[in-house]
Design a protein around this motif. Structure first.
Motif, short mmCIF file in Angstrom:
data_model
loop_
_atom_site.label_atom_id
_atom_site.label_comp_id
_atom_site.label_asym_id
_atom_site.label_seq_id
_atom_site.Cartn_x
_atom_site.Cartn_y
_atom_site.Cartn_z
N ARG A 131 13.25 4.00 -15.57
CA ARG A 131 12.86 5.50 -15.38
C ARG A 131 11.93 5.82 -16.30
N SER A 132 11.12 6.62 -15.55
CA SER A 132 9.97 7.04 -16.32
C SER A 132 10.09 8.13 -17.49
N ASP A 133 11.28 8.77 -17.38
CA ASP A 133 11.59 9.55 -18.60
C ASP A 133 12.39 9.00 -19.75
N ASN A 134 12.48 7.56 -19.58
CA ASN A 134 13.21 6.89 -20.64
C ASN A 134 12.33 6.32 -21.83
N LYS A 174 3.15 -4.12 -20.68
CA LYS A 174 2.26 -2.94 -20.32
C LYS A 174 2.63 -2.40 -18.88
N ARG A 175 2.52 -0.94 -18.92
CA ARG A 175 2.91 -0.33 -17.70
C ARG A 175 1.76 -0.52 -16.64
N THR A 176 2.20 -0.59 -15.44
CA THR A 176 1.21 -0.79 -14.43
C THR A 176 1.76 -0.28 -13.10
N GLY A 177 0.74 0.15 -12.05
CA GLY A 177 0.92 0.63 -10.91
C GLY A 177 1.28 2.22 -11.38
N THR A 178 1.42 2.73 -10.04
CA THR A 178 2.02 4.50 -10.19
C THR A 178 3.38 4.53 -10.21
N ARG A 179 3.89 5.69 -10.84
CA ARG A 179 5.33 5.90 -10.66
C ARG A 179 5.72 6.25 -9.39
N ARG A 182 17.94 6.31 -5.73
CA ARG A 182 19.08 6.63 -6.23
C ARG A 182 19.18 7.97 -6.76
N GLY A 183 18.27 8.61 -6.91
CA GLY A 183 18.24 10.26 -7.62
C GLY A 183 16.95 10.79 -7.66
N ASN A 184 16.97 11.90 -8.23
CA ASN A 184 15.79 12.55 -8.24
C ASN A 184 15.13 12.48 -9.43
N TYR A 185 14.51 11.14 -9.44
CA TYR A 185 13.64 10.82 -10.77
C TYR A 185 12.68 9.71 -10.38
N LYS A 186 11.76 9.49 -11.18
CA LYS A 186 10.72 8.46 -10.90
C LYS A 186 10.79 7.12 -11.59
N LEU A 187 10.49 6.06 -11.09
CA LEU A 187 10.54 4.80 -11.77
C LEU A 187 9.32 4.34 -11.98
N GLU A 188 8.98 3.33 -12.85
CA GLU A 188 7.99 2.77 -13.14
C GLU A 188 8.20 1.33 -13.64
#
Length: 181
Positions: free
Chosen positions: A141-144, A157-162, A167-173
Motif C-alpha cells: 500500500r502506498s500509505d504504508n 527501490k520503488r518503480t513504476g506508477t502507483r 481490494r479497496g479504495n487505496y493505491k499500491l506500488e
C-alpha cells in the motif's frame, strides 16, 4: 544502512530482545506453523482467504519471527503466479520489468503488540538472503510508510506508477531489488 549494517542491527536486536528468526521451506514446516502463518496473514487483512493455504505451501520460503515462544511476525519469499506478476507490473506501467523479478517478498506482518519497533526489517533481510541473488519484487500500500522504509533500507527501490487496488479504495506500488547473480 547497508546490508552489512542491517545484519549488525539484526544481531543486536535479536540478542537484546530475545528474538528468534526461523527461515524454512514450507515443506519443512509443521501443520501448526503453516496454520499460525495463515492466521497472521489473514490478521493483516490484505489477502483473500480463498486458496491462501496452497499459496503459502507454494512459497519458496516462510520467515517466522518469535519473541520468546510467541510468533511476533511473518514474511514470505513467494513464487508468484505468472499471471499475477504480469498483471501488477502492467498496472504499474513497468510490464517489461516483470521477467527480472522471479520472486516476491510478501505477507510481511507484525502482530499489533510488537509494532513500532522496526521489526519488519528483521523479516526483510532473511528473505533477501533466501533469494540467493535472484531479483525480488514487493507490492505494498502506498500509505504504508513503515514498510516503505524497511524496503528502502534493505536496498529495494520503488518503480513504476502507483495503481488502484482491486481490494479497496487505496493505491499500491511496486518495489524491486535487482538480481545480484
Amino acid at each position: 544502512p547497508t546490508s552489512r549494517g542491517l545484519k549488525s542491527y539484526m544481531c543486536d536486536m535479536l540478542e537484546s530482545c530475545d528474538m528468534t528468526i526461523c527461515v524454512k521451506k514450507p515443506c519443512q514446516c509443521t501443520d501448526r506453523e503453516i496454520g499460525e502463518f495463515h492466521r497472521l496473514v489473514l490478521e493483516g487483512g490484505e489477502v483473500e482467504s480463498d486458496d491462501l493455504k496452497s499459496l503459502i505451501r507454494n512459497a519458496a520460503f516462510l520467515i517466522f519471527l518469535y519473541k520468546d515462544s510467541n510468533l511476533a511476525g511473518i514474511a514470505a519469499l513467494k513464487n508468484p503466479r505468472l499471471s499475477y506478476k504480469r498483471r501488477v507490473f502492467k498496472k504499474a506501467n513497468v510490464a517489461t520489468m516483470a521477467p527480472n523479478y522471479p520472486l516476491e517478498l510478501g505477507w510481511v506482518f507484525i502482530s499489533e503488540q510488537y509494532r513500532g519497533k522496526g521489526l519488519s526489517r528483521l523479516l526483510v533481510e532473511p528473505a533477501i538472503n533466501a533469494a540467493d541473488g535472484a531479483g525480488v519484487f514487493a507490492t505494498m500500500r502506498s500509505d504504508n510508510k513503515r514498510m516503505s522504509s524497511s524496503l528502502k533500507s534493505s536496498g529495494f527501490k520503488r518503480t513504476g506508477t502507483r495503481y488502484a487496488s482491486d481490494r479497496g479504495n487505496y493505491k499500491l506500488e511496486i518495489y524491486v531489488l535487482a538480481a545480484t547473480q
